[in-house]
Design a protein around this motif. Structure first.
Motif, mmCIF file in Angstrom:
data_model
loop_
_atom_site.group_PDB
_atom_site.id
_atom_site.type_symbol
_atom_site.label_atom_id
_atom_site.label_comp_id
_atom_site.label_asym_id
_atom_site.label_seq_id
_atom_site.Cartn_x
_atom_site.Cartn_y
_atom_site.Cartn_z
ATOM 1 N N PRO A 139 -13.246 -16.120 -3.729
ATOM 2 C CA PRO A 139 -13.144 -16.923 -2.830
ATOM 3 C C PRO A 139 -14.375 -16.867 -2.706
ATOM 4 N N ALA A 140 -14.690 -17.484 -1.305
ATOM 5 C CA ALA A 140 -16.399 -18.030 -1.315
ATOM 6 C C ALA A 140 -17.702 -16.780 -0.972
ATOM 7 N N ASP A 141 -16.621 -16.102 -0.192
ATOM 8 C CA ASP A 141 -17.365 -15.073 0.466
ATOM 9 C C ASP A 141 -17.590 -14.088 -1.166
ATOM 10 N N LEU A 223 -12.786 -22.991 -5.170
ATOM 11 C CA LEU A 223 -13.131 -24.107 -4.110
ATOM 12 C C LEU A 223 -13.256 -25.071 -5.578
ATOM 13 N N ASP A 224 -13.157 -25.061 -6.527
ATOM 14 C CA ASP A 224 -13.212 -25.452 -7.710
ATOM 15 C C ASP A 224 -11.969 -25.796 -8.150
ATOM 16 N N LEU A 225 -11.575 -24.927 -7.483
ATOM 17 C CA LEU A 225 -9.731 -25.075 -8.872
ATOM 18 C C LEU A 225 -9.272 -26.175 -7.870
ATOM 19 N N ARG A 227 -10.153 -28.614 -5.452
ATOM 20 C CA ARG A 227 -10.220 -29.712 -5.603
ATOM 21 C C ARG A 227 -9.695 -30.024 -6.825
ATOM 22 N N LEU A 228 -9.422 -29.968 -8.097
ATOM 23 C CA LEU A 228 -8.719 -30.319 -9.085
ATOM 24 C C LEU A 228 -7.118 -30.190 -8.730
ATOM 25 N N VAL A 229 -6.491 -29.386 -8.111
ATOM 26 C CA VAL A 229 -5.248 -29.779 -7.397
ATOM 27 C C VAL A 229 -5.119 -30.438 -6.672
ATOM 28 N N ASP A 230 -5.879 -30.520 -5.866
ATOM 29 C CA ASP A 230 -5.897 -31.606 -4.805
ATOM 30 C C ASP A 230 -5.869 -32.979 -4.971
ATOM 31 N N ASN A 231 -6.712 -33.605 -6.104
ATOM 32 C CA ASN A 231 -6.857 -34.768 -5.984
ATOM 33 C C ASN A 231 -5.842 -35.000 -7.472
#
Length: 276
Positions: A139-141, A223-225, A227-231
């Motif tokens: 996660p980002a944190d 976040l990188d993953l 984006r791939l999933v959602d797109n």
């Protein structure tokens, strides 16, 4: 998929990968039965997985850009190709990426990574699954939280080489060293959790693997993953992280103390996706 192996560490790399065979098989066990069409993308010389799928009565296909890997798979009697173009238009019930996602993010531009994942999604059967087994999805944190890692006195030189290479390759940012680092006693590194996670798991490969491994990012950004999933119109049906204790025996040679953030952090992640 991206096997940039120099001669001096090919044996080490494939030996370590072979030890994870049962872990790989466990990731696809639930989804593999008679008739299941399995695509092993970036397979490497993965005969254990191929034989498992075949033994279940499934149809196994591998894709790897190393010609020697493809030839070895073909010699063993399994379908294998060097590029997704050779299987365009086909459908697979299971698309398996084992220790491949972090290499996509390490060696490819965001554009190439996005297009590669999109090409894979196009091959997924309507009720099929994409199974990813890789390093822990952070996660980002984890790039904000600070922690510490204590290095054995005798290992400071080796760890120094890894830190320099990882920073040179843009894998990690700034890591602070304790004031006694260049003198005596165990040294303490201070940095964000994600960067010290990178240092911890890279160093256990040993200095002979530095050239290859120091170019790879292990701490995959959530976040990188996403984006791939959602797109690609996918949804998560399983997300399971766990600690692979096969690394633990290597820690003691290099590190005298791991913070709880590092000691308790998962090292591996299995994710399963289906079409939304």
């Amino acid at each position: 998929f991206f096997f940039f192996l120099s001669v001096h560490n090919q044996t080490t790399y494939y030996s370590r990968m072979a030890k994870s065979a049962q872990d790989k098989i466990a990731a696809i066990n639930t989804y593999t039965k008679a008739g299941t069409r399995v695509l092993d993308f970036g397979s490497g010389l993965n005969l254990d997985v191929a034989e498992f799928v075949s033994g279940r009565g499934g149809a196994y296909t591998s894709v790897d850009n190393e010609r020697s890997v493809v030839d070895a798979m073909l010699d063993a009697g399994f379908e294998s190709h060097t590029d997704l173009r050779y299987i365009a238009g086909r459908e697979f019930d299971v698309i398996f990426l084992s220790s491949v996602l972090h290499e996509l993010f390490s060696y490819c531009s965001p554009l190439v990574a996005a297009h590669t994942f999109a090409d894979l999604a196009k091959l997924l059967a309507p009720d099929g699954v994409i199974v990813i087994r890789d390093w822990y999805i952070h996660p980002a944190d984890q790039w904000e939280l600070q922690t510490q890692l204590t290095v054995n006195e005798a290992a400071k030189g080796e760890v120094d080489q890894w830190l320099a290479a990882l920073q040179h390759n843009g894998v990690i940012g700034s890591v602070a060293k304790s004031s006694n680092w260049d003198r005596y006693g165990d040294g303490v590194l201070t940095g964000c959790v994600a960067d010290l996670y990178e240092a911890l798991y890279h160093c256990v490969w040993g200095i002979k693997s530095l050239e290859r491994e120091s170019a790879e990012r292990y701490a995959i950004r959530e976040l990188d993953l996403d984006r791939l999933v959602d797109n690609n119109g996918l949804r998560v049906v399983l997300s399971e992280s766990y600690h692979d204790d096969s690394y633990d025996r290597y820690f003691g040679r290099l590190f005298s103390h791991l913070s709880s953030e590092l000691r308790d952090a998962p090292s591996k992640h299995v994710l399963v996706f289906k079409k939304a």
